[in-house]
Scaffold this motif. Structure first.
Motif, PDB file in Angstrom:
ATOM      1  N   ILE A  38       0.845  -1.203   0.000  1.00 25.16           N
ATOM      2  CA  ILE A  38       0.000   0.000   0.000  1.00 25.16           C
ATOM      3  C   ILE A  38       0.875   1.246   0.000  1.00 25.16           C
ATOM      4  CG2 ILE A  38      -1.494   1.394   1.525  1.00 25.16           C
ATOM      5  CD1 ILE A  38      -3.088  -0.521  -0.071  1.00 25.16           C
ATOM      6  N   ALA A  39       1.915   1.242   0.819  1.00 26.46           N
ATOM      7  CA  ALA A  39       2.832   2.386   0.873  1.00 26.46           C
ATOM      8  C   ALA A  39       3.502   2.600  -0.479  1.00 26.46           C
ATOM      9  CB  ALA A  39       3.873   2.175   1.962  1.00 26.46           C
ATOM     10  N   GLU A  40       3.875   1.537  -1.140  1.00 28.84           N
ATOM     11  CA  GLU A  40       4.541   1.636  -2.442  1.00 28.84           C
ATOM     12  C   GLU A  40       3.579   2.131  -3.521  1.00 28.84           C
ATOM     13  OE1 GLU A  40       7.656   1.506  -5.069  1.00 28.84           O
ATOM     14  OE2 GLU A  40       7.758   1.155  -2.920  1.00 28.84           O
ATOM     15  N   ILE A  41       2.379   1.615  -3.535  1.00 25.87           N
ATOM     16  CA  ILE A  41       1.396   1.977  -4.560  1.00 25.87           C
ATOM     17  C   ILE A  41       0.980   3.441  -4.447  1.00 25.87           C
ATOM     18  CG2 ILE A  41      -0.998   1.564  -5.282  1.00 25.87           C
ATOM     19  CD1 ILE A  41      -0.452  -1.424  -4.723  1.00 25.87           C
ATOM     20  N   ASN A  42       0.959   3.978  -3.231  1.00 25.49           N
ATOM     21  CA  ASN A  42       0.521   5.359  -3.022  1.00 25.49           C
ATOM     22  C   ASN A  42       1.594   6.404  -3.324  1.00 25.49           C
ATOM     23  OD1 ASN A  42      -2.083   4.661  -2.305  1.00 25.49           O
ATOM     24  ND2 ASN A  42      -1.550   4.383  -0.165  1.00 25.49           N
ATOM     25  N   GLN A  43       2.808   5.992  -3.633  1.00 26.88           N
ATOM     26  CA  GLN A  43       3.867   6.951  -3.958  1.00 26.88           C
ATOM     27  C   GLN A  43       3.701   7.465  -5.382  1.00 26.88           C
ATOM     28  OE1 GLN A  43       7.874   5.745  -3.261  1.00 26.88           O
ATOM     29  NE2 GLN A  43       7.358   4.663  -1.382  1.00 26.88           N
ATOM     30  N   GLU A  44       4.098   8.721  -5.569  1.00 25.04           N
ATOM     31  CA  GLU A  44       4.118   9.286  -6.921  1.00 25.04           C
ATOM     32  C   GLU A  44       5.299   8.700  -7.693  1.00 25.04           C
ATOM     33  OE1 GLU A  44       2.229  11.414  -8.784  1.00 25.04           O
ATOM     34  OE2 GLU A  44       0.754  11.132  -7.207  1.00 25.04           O
ATOM     35  N   ALA A  45       5.038   8.290  -8.907  1.00 26.73           N
ATOM     36  CA  ALA A  45       6.083   7.715  -9.747  1.00 26.73           C
ATOM     37  C   ALA A  45       5.672   7.885 -11.206  1.00 26.73           C
ATOM     38  CB  ALA A  45       6.261   6.237  -9.416  1.00 26.73           C
ATOM     39  N   PRO A  46       6.634   7.751 -12.116  1.00 21.62           N
ATOM     40  CA  PRO A  46       6.268   7.792 -13.532  1.00 21.62           C
ATOM     41  C   PRO A  46       5.240   6.696 -13.818  1.00 21.62           C
ATOM     42  CG  PRO A  46       8.647   7.824 -13.269  1.00 21.62           C
ATOM     43  CD  PRO A  46       8.063   7.579 -11.920  1.00 21.62           C
ATOM     44  N   LYS A  47       4.227   7.028 -14.562  1.00 22.60           N
ATOM     45  CA  LYS A  47       3.115   6.102 -14.767  1.00 22.60           C
ATOM     46  C   LYS A  47       3.253   5.320 -16.070  1.00 22.60           C
ATOM     47  CE  LYS A  47       0.937   7.472 -11.086  1.00 22.60           C
ATOM     48  NZ  LYS A  47       0.887   6.671  -9.903  1.00 22.60           N
ATOM     49  N   LYS A  48       3.504   4.036 -15.938  1.00 14.38           N
ATOM     50  CA  LYS A  48       3.442   3.141 -17.085  1.00 14.38           C
ATOM     51  C   LYS A  48       2.094   2.446 -17.120  1.00 14.38           C
ATOM     52  CE  LYS A  48       8.321   1.964 -17.484  1.00 14.38           C
ATOM     53  NZ  LYS A  48       8.601   2.223 -18.882  1.00 14.38           N
ATOM     54  N   GLY A  49       1.335   2.624 -16.027  1.00 16.13           N
ATOM     55  CA  GLY A  49       0.038   1.983 -15.904  1.00 16.13           C
ATOM     56  C   GLY A  49      -0.518   2.231 -14.513  1.00 16.13           C
ATOM     57  N   ARG A  50      -1.495   1.420 -14.137  1.00 19.79           N
ATOM     58  CA  ARG A  50      -2.107   1.544 -12.818  1.00 19.79           C
ATOM     59  C   ARG A  50      -1.930   0.240 -12.055  1.00 19.79           C
ATOM     60  NH1 ARG A  50      -8.092   2.786 -13.621  1.00 19.79           N
ATOM     61  NH2 ARG A  50      -7.742   1.240 -15.223  1.00 19.79           N
ATOM     62  N   VAL A  51      -1.813   0.374 -10.730  1.00 20.26           N
ATOM     63  CA  VAL A  51      -1.691  -0.789  -9.864  1.00 20.26           C
ATOM     64  C   VAL A  51      -2.712  -0.644  -8.743  1.00 20.26           C
ATOM     65  CG1 VAL A  51      -0.159  -2.123  -8.377  1.00 20.26           C
ATOM     66  CG2 VAL A  51       0.777  -0.957 -10.380  1.00 20.26           C
ATOM     67  N   ASN A  52      -3.505  -1.671  -8.549  1.00 25.48           N
ATOM     68  CA  ASN A  52      -4.489  -1.713  -7.471  1.00 25.48           C
ATOM     69  C   ASN A  52      -4.225  -2.943  -6.619  1.00 25.48           C
ATOM     70  OD1 ASN A  52      -6.019   0.538  -8.487  1.00 25.48           O
ATOM     71  ND2 ASN A  52      -6.819  -0.842 -10.043  1.00 25.48           N
ATOM     72  N   ILE A  53      -4.551  -2.843  -5.341  1.00 28.28           N
ATOM     73  CA  ILE A  53      -4.371  -3.966  -4.434  1.00 28.28           C
ATOM     74  C   ILE A  53      -5.619  -4.135  -3.588  1.00 28.28           C
ATOM     75  CG2 ILE A  53      -3.240  -2.593  -2.659  1.00 28.28           C
ATOM     76  CD1 ILE A  53      -1.425  -5.041  -2.154  1.00 28.28           C
ATOM     77  N   GLU A  54      -6.004  -5.386  -3.392  1.00 25.36           N
ATOM     78  CA  GLU A  54      -7.129  -5.725  -2.516  1.00 25.36           C
ATOM     79  C   GLU A  54      -6.671  -6.818  -1.565  1.00 25.36           C
ATOM     80  OE1 GLU A  54     -10.892  -6.590  -4.377  1.00 25.36           O
ATOM     81  OE2 GLU A  54     -10.278  -5.431  -6.130  1.00 25.36           O
ATOM     82  N   TYR A  55      -7.213  -6.791  -0.364  1.00 26.92           N
ATOM     83  CA  TYR A  55      -6.919  -7.800   0.650  1.00 26.92           C
ATOM     84  C   TYR A  55      -8.248  -8.457   0.987  1.00 26.92           C
ATOM     85  CZ  TYR A  55      -4.716  -9.652   4.936  1.00 26.92           C
ATOM     86  OH  TYR A  55      -4.210 -10.455   5.908  1.00 26.92           O
ATOM     87  N   ASN A  56      -8.403  -9.727   0.613  1.00 26.06           N
ATOM     88  CA  ASN A  56      -9.683 -10.393   0.762  1.00 26.06           C
ATOM     89  C   ASN A  56      -9.456 -11.858   1.149  1.00 26.06           C
ATOM     90  OD1 ASN A  56     -12.372 -11.015   0.640  1.00 26.06           O
ATOM     91  ND2 ASN A  56     -12.569 -10.718  -1.571  1.00 26.06           N
ATOM     92  N   ASN A  57     -10.096 -12.297   2.234  1.00 27.38           N
ATOM     93  CA  ASN A  57     -10.022 -13.687   2.690  1.00 27.38           C
ATOM     94  C   ASN A  57      -8.588 -14.179   2.876  1.00 27.38           C
ATOM     95  OD1 ASN A  57     -12.824 -14.014   2.781  1.00 27.38           O
ATOM     96  ND2 ASN A  57     -12.893 -14.533   0.601  1.00 27.38           N
ATOM     97  N   GLY A  58      -7.732 -13.332   3.424  1.00 25.42           N
ATOM     98  CA  GLY A  58      -6.357 -13.723   3.707  1.00 25.42           C
ATOM     99  C   GLY A  58      -5.431 -13.747   2.507  1.00 25.42           C
TER     100      GLY A  58
END
Length: 74
Positions: A22-42
């Motif tokens: 989560i900390a890594e995904i929320n940093q500003e960086a050059p955008k080659k695309g999008r990254v999403n993360i979900e935490y579900n059922n372990g």
């Protein structure tokens, strides 16, 4: 848009890995695309989207290397 989804289930390590990513995904960086993360059922679901195959490959490699480094350091 190209997409890849990684499902990562590591038992007790999953929560720590999620918080680190989560900390890594929320940093500003050059955008080659999008990254999403979900935490579900372990498990983590890491979704990577990019307009190009090379962007998808670059982001996937970066996150897989980051995850590997996190796991080996824990």
């Amino acid at each position: 848009m190209k997409e890849i989804i990684f499902k990562i289930c590591l038992g007790n390590l999953t929560d720590a890995l999620y918080k680190s990513l989560i900390a890594e995904i929320n940093q500003e960086a050059p955008k080659k695309g999008r990254v999403n993360i979900e935490y579900n059922n372990g498990c983590l679901y890491l979704t990577i989207l990019s307009d190009t195959l090379s962007g998808l490959r670059a982001l996937s490699n970066s996150y897989m290397n980051l995850i590997y480094a996190m796991i080996t350091s824990i």
